[in-house]
Scaffold this active site. Sequence first.
Site, short mmCIF file in Angstrom:
data_model
loop_
_atom_site.label_atom_id
_atom_site.label_comp_id
_atom_site.label_asym_id
_atom_site.label_seq_id
_atom_site.Cartn_x
_atom_site.Cartn_y
_atom_site.Cartn_z
N HIS A 146 36.23 44.35 42.88
CA HIS A 146 35.10 43.23 43.03
C HIS A 146 34.22 43.68 44.40
O HIS A 146 33.94 42.78 45.27
CB HIS A 146 35.52 41.67 43.20
CG HIS A 146 36.77 41.53 43.99
ND1 HIS A 146 36.77 41.76 45.21
CD2 HIS A 146 37.85 40.47 43.86
CE1 HIS A 146 38.00 41.33 45.86
NE2 HIS A 146 38.71 40.80 44.84
N ASP A 181 36.86 39.56 37.76
CA ASP A 181 37.31 38.36 38.87
C ASP A 181 37.18 36.78 38.24
O ASP A 181 36.89 36.01 39.13
CB ASP A 181 36.61 38.56 40.23
CG ASP A 181 37.66 38.01 41.41
OD1 ASP A 181 38.65 37.52 41.04
OD2 ASP A 181 36.78 37.98 42.49
N HIS A 236 40.19 42.97 36.26
CA HIS A 236 40.61 41.89 37.34
C HIS A 236 40.23 40.57 36.88
O HIS A 236 39.23 40.05 36.66
CB HIS A 236 39.76 42.31 38.51
CG HIS A 236 39.92 41.15 39.82
ND1 HIS A 236 40.24 41.83 40.90
CD2 HIS A 236 40.09 39.85 39.75
CE1 HIS A 236 40.73 40.78 41.73
NE2 HIS A 236 40.52 39.59 41.10
N HIS A 278 42.05 43.86 47.50
CA HIS A 278 41.22 43.03 47.79
C HIS A 278 40.54 43.41 49.33
O HIS A 278 41.07 43.54 50.35
CB HIS A 278 41.62 41.47 48.07
CG HIS A 278 40.58 40.50 48.54
ND1 HIS A 278 40.26 39.54 47.43
CD2 HIS A 278 39.86 40.29 49.55
CE1 HIS A 278 39.22 38.84 48.00
NE2 HIS A 278 39.33 39.29 49.35
N LYS A 281 48.92 44.60 43.89
CA LYS A 281 47.91 43.97 44.42
C LYS A 281 48.18 43.94 45.79
O LYS A 281 49.05 43.41 46.09
CB LYS A 281 47.51 42.69 43.46
CG LYS A 281 46.54 42.09 44.14
CD LYS A 281 45.27 42.52 43.93
CE LYS A 281 44.20 41.58 44.82
NZ LYS A 281 42.94 41.35 44.08
N HIS A 322 42.07 36.46 36.58
CA HIS A 322 42.74 35.41 36.97
C HIS A 322 43.23 34.45 35.86
O HIS A 322 42.16 33.64 35.37
CB HIS A 322 42.30 34.53 38.25
CG HIS A 322 42.11 35.18 39.47
ND1 HIS A 322 42.96 35.53 40.52
CD2 HIS A 322 41.06 36.16 40.05
CE1 HIS A 322 42.58 36.25 41.33
NE2 HIS A 322 41.50 36.52 40.98
C1 NCD Z 1 40.32 34.20 43.64
C2 NCD Z 1 40.96 32.93 42.94
O1 NCD Z 1 40.38 31.91 42.83
O2 NCD Z 1 42.09 33.15 42.85
N1 NCD Z 1 38.68 33.69 43.94
C3 NCD Z 1 37.61 34.46 43.92
O3 NCD Z 1 36.81 33.85 44.60
N2 NCD Z 1 37.52 35.34 43.66
C4 NCD Z 1 40.87 34.86 44.39
C5 NCD Z 1 40.16 36.14 44.69
O4 NCD Z 1 40.19 37.38 43.79
O5 NCD Z 1 39.49 36.72 45.84
ZN ZN Z 2 40.05 38.16 42.12
#
Ligand code: NCD
Ligand code: ZN
Length: 351
Positions: free
Chosen positions: A179, A252, A18, A141, A104, A20
């Site tokens: 998460h 995450d 996971h 999520h 997702k 970003h």
């Molecule tokens: C994530 C993001 O910034 O894209 N933020 C987070 O707090 N984890 C989004 C997410 O996965 O919830």
């Molecule tokens: Zn995330």
Amino acid sequence: MTDKNITSLTIRQPDDWHLHLRDGDMLRAVLPETARHFGRAIIMPNLIPPVVTAEQAVAYRDRIMAALPQDSTFIPLMTLYLTEETDPDDVAAAHAEGIATAVKLYPAGATTNSASGVSDFNKVRHVLEKMAEIGMPLCVHGEVTNADVDIFDREAVFIDKVLKPLRKKVPDLKVVMEHITTQDAVDYVRDTPKNLAATITTHHLIINRNHILVGGIKPHYYCLPVAKRELHRVALVQAAISGDKRFFLGTDSAPHTDPAKLQACGCAGCFTATNTMSCLAEVFDAAGALPKLEAFSSLNGPRYYGLEPNARTITLTKGEPVSYPSAIPTPDGPVTVFNPGFDLHWSVQTN
Ligand code: NCD
Ligand code: ZN
């Protein structure tokens, strides 16, 4: 040698289930941080606009590949953002062609860039049924978004009100609860023999809600789902070090610039890509569970996704504290690297 005396550990190269990466300048800034230690990562689709179609996933994957450091062998595993308009045939084709590894699900409004997410689960049922048929996992999520549910209860309520009914309606769907932050989620996964696994982040193994709120507010520890009480953190550590095949790493890691985090309404997300493996080694070492680190970071994830573990290995070595940069520069400002609050003694070498 007792586990406590281990000073060197060679394990299969880890994957991040996971992650970003964002796009543009941010993508170029943060991608090398993940590619340095990790073999593969499940790439979150919450861009603006989100990655909804196979065509968008191909274009995004191309941008990621173009941003990779030379000689990197990192492989991005793409996801499609589920909306109420998602076409099941597009999803199935993306899966068959190796474009998308998973879909997702964001409940609408749950987190950063989730406005296009799902409000009415009946509207996506035909997509979920198609995914069950073709064996494509759904990454979830797991938080409800109702204003009347306390933010610290949103995951537990989601399990009862959304996940259990959904899994009853589509029992053959392979689900990853992402998460997880609560004992409730750990228990639910442990009590579910089939088609359910969970990712655990680096930061949720290290911080509880006191870290965010005691002695002044700490925006760099604010993420979603928000960290809970200490008893929940302890339950997550127990799950991670258990070797149970249903628990694996999904960092995450969610980069936001300091200007976006340090304001009256700051963004949610902890950026852990840079120092995750050193942090995890420290957590597993403290728990006397280093021999279980490989299962959590490198074996359980591929197993659930039906993939082989990475062929390469990494070696973790214990010594003097390792220093990592406190922030990664981007043209829009620095991205602060997660501070675990303790020294990191484990250095990481990729073999
Ligand atoms: C994530 C993001 O910034 O894209 N933020 C987070 O707090 N984890 C989004 C997410 O996965 O919830
Ligand atoms: Zn995330």
